[in-house]
Enzyme design. Structure first.
Site, PDB file in Angstrom:
ATOM      1  N   HIS A 122       0.887  -1.139   0.112  1.00  0.00           N
ATOM      2  CA  HIS A 122      -0.172  -0.082  -0.058  1.00  0.00           C
ATOM      3  C   HIS A 122       0.865   1.230   0.218  1.00  0.00           C
ATOM      4  O   HIS A 122       0.496   2.309  -0.629  1.00  0.00           O
ATOM      5  CB  HIS A 122      -0.735  -0.211   1.311  1.00  0.00           C
ATOM      6  CG  HIS A 122      -2.088   1.113   1.425  1.00  0.00           C
ATOM      7  ND1 HIS A 122      -2.671   1.442   0.368  1.00  0.00           N
ATOM      8  CD2 HIS A 122      -2.507   1.733   2.399  1.00  0.00           C
ATOM      9  CE1 HIS A 122      -3.426   2.557   0.557  1.00  0.00           C
ATOM     10  NE2 HIS A 122      -3.243   2.521   1.968  1.00  0.00           N
ATOM     11  N   HIS A 138       2.452   4.562   8.708  1.00  0.00           N
ATOM     12  CA  HIS A 138       2.359   3.641   7.527  1.00  0.00           C
ATOM     13  C   HIS A 138       3.758   3.304   6.963  1.00  0.00           C
ATOM     14  O   HIS A 138       4.138   2.355   6.700  1.00  0.00           O
ATOM     15  CB  HIS A 138       1.674   4.315   6.411  1.00  0.00           C
ATOM     16  CG  HIS A 138       0.098   4.492   6.711  1.00  0.00           C
ATOM     17  ND1 HIS A 138      -0.471   5.200   7.161  1.00  0.00           N
ATOM     18  CD2 HIS A 138      -0.597   3.294   6.302  1.00  0.00           C
ATOM     19  CE1 HIS A 138      -1.865   4.997   7.382  1.00  0.00           C
ATOM     20  NE2 HIS A 138      -2.045   3.866   7.018  1.00  0.00           N
TER      21      HIS A 138
END
Lengths: 205, 205
Positions: free
Chosen positions: A34, A157
């Site tokens: 991602h 992230h």
């Protein structure tokens, strides 16, 4: 997310729908790819990395006064003082109390006048601590993002996923799960090449 | 199933996709409402009805000579002679050996010259036997349909789903699961109003 009728009882004898949705809809998993171009996709996460002891970190008190609150290393150490060391292959999920806003999009995103969202997430220092000193399969949040809403460059992230690990977002019903002692099964759909997928989470107590 | 790029690393800092797929794609669950207008939808199946002892019925031998073979009550009784009575709240899945055709659509659907598919499934008598005499949460197949491919009126779907129970189709990797003793978690996505959903199945041995 949109459901489009594909078959009907009268014409086909059964009904079904074509689903149109972003991979990152509802309770879902973020795979390394991602954020990391050469990271693994959701179908490449081994099944034994989707099951582990569940740790719930309760930061609800701090969130009452600060919508930008984050999980910090102290939250992990405070949990350990009560329940012992984080178990091996743990899945650690933040309970910020934000789950009560599910279904109310304005409250859930909580945008200010400048268009900046405000909701809790993990801090970079907390995930760095986990990477260095604990054995963890994945982390999660009851908000839209592993990073706090106001983040622009997604340090959590980038740090976490670049280590080949995964995250869970929009996790629901955390108030019903004990802080320690549950075991979680992460039912991620095996979308080939997917950067994430909706998941069904089943916690066993 | 189609993945459409929604965000890119260069523009957004991350990549993700819009998914376009039928609810009944890949390994998936059929909810009662798939065939029964007033049946429950996938989000209405209680979570404790998605976890249970796994029973694998091996009919591979019969399928070698008959692509229209079905699970019959004798298959259940033969399993019970070896492993004891079907456990309460069981999930019973047919292993017809058809899983070896995953990815080869022609072999998997196995259409004859008249356009009729031929692959194994459950018989109506077997599911009637289960409904009357055993405690079962759901049934499954390693083929496209709970009913055998050649079926036109879906007696198994209609009988089983009208009792508020669910089915699993396109179940993979059954050769790695013991006939008795595993426990299955059915990670069905909680699509509101959905007639089914892709699932991640996790068997624990």
């Amino acid at each position: 997310m949109r459901l489009e009728i594909a078959s009907t009882y009268s014409e086909n004898g059964y009904q079904d729908y074509e689903l149109h949705l972003n991979e990152h809809t509802g309770t879902h998993l973020d795979a390394p790819i991602h954020f990391i171009k050469d990271g693994i996709a959701v179908h490449e996460i081994p099944v034994h990395c989707l099951c582990g002891p569940l740790v719930v970190l309760d930061i609800r008190d701090r969130v009452l006064h600060n919508h930008d609150a984050t999980v910090i290393p102290d939250d992990i150490l405070r949990w350990e003082k009560k329940y012992g060391k984080i178990p091996s292959n743990a899945i650690i999920i933040m309970n910020s109390g934000w789950g009560k806003y599910f279904g109310d999009n304005n409250a859930f995103v909580n945008m200010d006048k400048q268009g900046i969202p405000h909701f809790p997430g993990w801090s970079k220092t907390a995930v760095e601590f986990l990477l260095e000193a604990r054995s963890v399969l994945g982390i999660g949040v009851d908000t839209l993002s592993l990073d706090q809403g106001a983040s622009e460059d997604f340090p959590v992230h980038n740090t976490w996923l670049s280590n080949g690990l995964w995250g869970l977002e929009n996790v629901a019903n955390l108030d019903n799960i004990p802080p320690s002692g549950a075991f979680l099964f992460v039912g991620a759909s095996k979308v080939y090449g997917g950067t994430g997928s909706p998941v069904r989470l089943i916690a066993v107590i």
